[in-house]
Write an enzyme that holds these catalytic residues in place. Sequence first.
Site, PDB file in Angstrom:
ATOM      1  N   LEU A 469     -44.533   6.763  22.692  1.00  0.00           N
ATOM      2  CA  LEU A 469     -44.452   8.220  22.630  1.00  0.00           C
ATOM      3  C   LEU A 469     -43.124   8.773  23.145  1.00  0.00           C
ATOM      4  O   LEU A 469     -43.051   9.933  23.543  1.00  0.00           O
ATOM      5  CB  LEU A 469     -45.603   8.867  23.424  1.00  0.00           C
ATOM      6  N   CYS A 470     -42.070   7.985  23.147  1.00  0.00           N
ATOM      7  CA  CYS A 470     -40.751   8.438  23.637  1.00  0.00           C
ATOM      8  C   CYS A 470     -40.857   8.979  25.057  1.00  0.00           C
ATOM      9  O   CYS A 470     -40.209   9.969  25.408  1.00  0.00           O
ATOM     10  CB  CYS A 470     -40.167   9.502  22.709  1.00  0.00           C
TER      11      CYS A 470
END
Length: 727
Positions: A469-470
Amino acid sequence: MEIPAHILDAVHASNDINRAPSAKSSPRKVASRSRFTKSRSARSSADDISSLSSASEPEHGYQTDFTSLPSDSCPEDMQPDDVEDFKDREYPQLKGKTYLDHGGTTIYAKSMIEEFATDMVSNLYGNPHSASTPSAISGHRVDAIRERALRFFGADPDEFDLVFTMNATASIKMVIDCFKDYAATTNTPVWYGYHKDAHTSLVGARELTKMHRCFASDEEVDLWINSGGFGGPRARQLGLFAYPGQSNMTGRRLPLSWCGRIRKSFHKAATYTLLDAAALASTAPLDFSDAANAPDFTALSFYKIFGFPNIGALIVRKASDHVLGSRKFFGGGTVDMIIAIQDTWHAKKEGAVHNRLEDGTLPFHSIFALDHAMTCHERLYGPNPMKFISHHTAQLGKMVWDGLSSLKHSNGKPVAVCYKDDVAVYGDPSVQGATVAFNIIRSDDTMVGYEQVEEAADERQIYVRSGSLCNPGGMASYLGWSPMEMRAAYAAGHRCTHPTQLMFGRPTGVVRVSLGAMSTETDVQTFLAFVEDVYVDNKGGGQPRAAVAQALQKARTVQTSNSLRPTSPNAPASPSHMPVHVPPAPPHSFQHPDGSPLAQQPESDPERPRWVPADYIKYRKPWEEEMRKAQYSNPPTVGMEIKVRELDDASSRNNPTPSVKARKFGRSMVNLLRTKQHAQDGSGGGAGAGGGNGNGNASHHARYVPPPIPQQPSQRSLFDSSKNSNP
């Protein structure tokens, strides 16, 4: 600047052509409240916009068919179940689908797209940088929408400015680039601090300065602020502290009060605040009415709020915009004069900060779509749409959290492990957003790969997101990965874009459910039913009852025995004797929901190895220590030996038999060394002959050393350097 009369005439002429007759009494009230009654009759979006455009008082000094007007409906008119009433009509693309990735982007409404399309084909808009009538209309409308967008976030245009960008990341990069140029112009070093829950875009900003710090908890930030900035920027330095308004991993909402506290507490060095509001603004109202406590810079993306258009913004507190004024790069529309031939002088635009930062032609058509998006949001979700959406999604988020937490296998073990901060409370929008991060656990305590869960949900038209999810800090914190372990995972082949879902028996990512304005209770129930049907075991046998055998085979897991782990070409070598614990894999039998058996998983398939950090340290530390001692004890010798070995290996591979030239070179080196040895012995012959027969040659022969072995031609450079260094 007043709009010329001929432009207003052209705009009103267009209005007269397209405007439809409307009721005389309370047109705004009818247009708003009638949309929220359950008995509302179906009507076209053209009728809706016609009734809105009939209001008599233009807000921005001019008016077209699609000039935005606020709604007068009361907040009490909106109830969560009202979303069910217009969802099929406004979001037909969601029919038969369960969309739960609003954290990536939310869904746009049908009526908004129709109104925008009608606007585009009914009016003529030119490039705002031109002076023609269509261009002037575009320019004035962009300015009006800019002001309306500020007021959408409770920001006074006298206190704030809004710069249109591509997205939130582009806004963050703009701030960092301006800080870097400001530091170079004023010869002021930049210190950068960021929170552990920061998105990758915020973390990446640290590479522009050597002085940076990651705050591992809220407590660290509070202590830092209370100490007046101890551990932050020093005197004669420039500070920038960045953090997300909401974690894009867990949905936890961080304190917005930090910005005002930093501004009041820091006196040693000027420290500014950068708020990443991309995740927060999607389902929560931003209120910048108190400029003294607002962030200096706020980055956001409009597509996360409205679904369309795909543009972002940087909201700048005008009291802090001087830091952005030293940017070296300039583009079209941001300068008043440029000399390009025989000189390099230029004059930047003055006035509002957006005049100096918006390079080139703005995406003005997308900005017009933003106007329709804000109008549609108010029409569908009330006069204060973000407040309603925040409470609405908070209730749904609590349903997801409670539902996942209550699911149990027949042996009493939980089906899902959910990740959240200790202070987060689902259902309370002040501290927690509508995002749930989790992983699925089988009844035998083994974990299901997060990509496998996403694929299984996708087959049922349930759309979630999975992965890291960065959010590197959040993953490290909630999944318990240390820096050493993350490096080892990278060496073993794990990549964000091509992940290994279970590395050393542990997850490298999560499954994320994020809700939006048009999410409903039906969506939540559909998702929970999917988890229960697919991953909860039978009450009798304690075995998975879902037909997911094929998906299980697709999971990327490290199947490592006592052999070496795969390493990437750029990864450092590691000890080959480090043990890997591989517990025996219990056999699994899978069944369809109707009870028919599936193919049994092979018992010989090894289970995921269990990661034991102590073993890694135990076997790697002596190896590193040995290399370190060899490196620092005699660096020239070690380097020479390695170089000679490399050259020797390369030569033996390329030409195992010495050439004629190599043999000649070897003989010349032997003669050279013999001559040097003769000269040394001859110079000391008198002293050495006293104990012998008085003959210098006898002394020489007694001390004779056999000549060295002829070297390969690839070693010539080494001998040349040795020869030159010892004349």
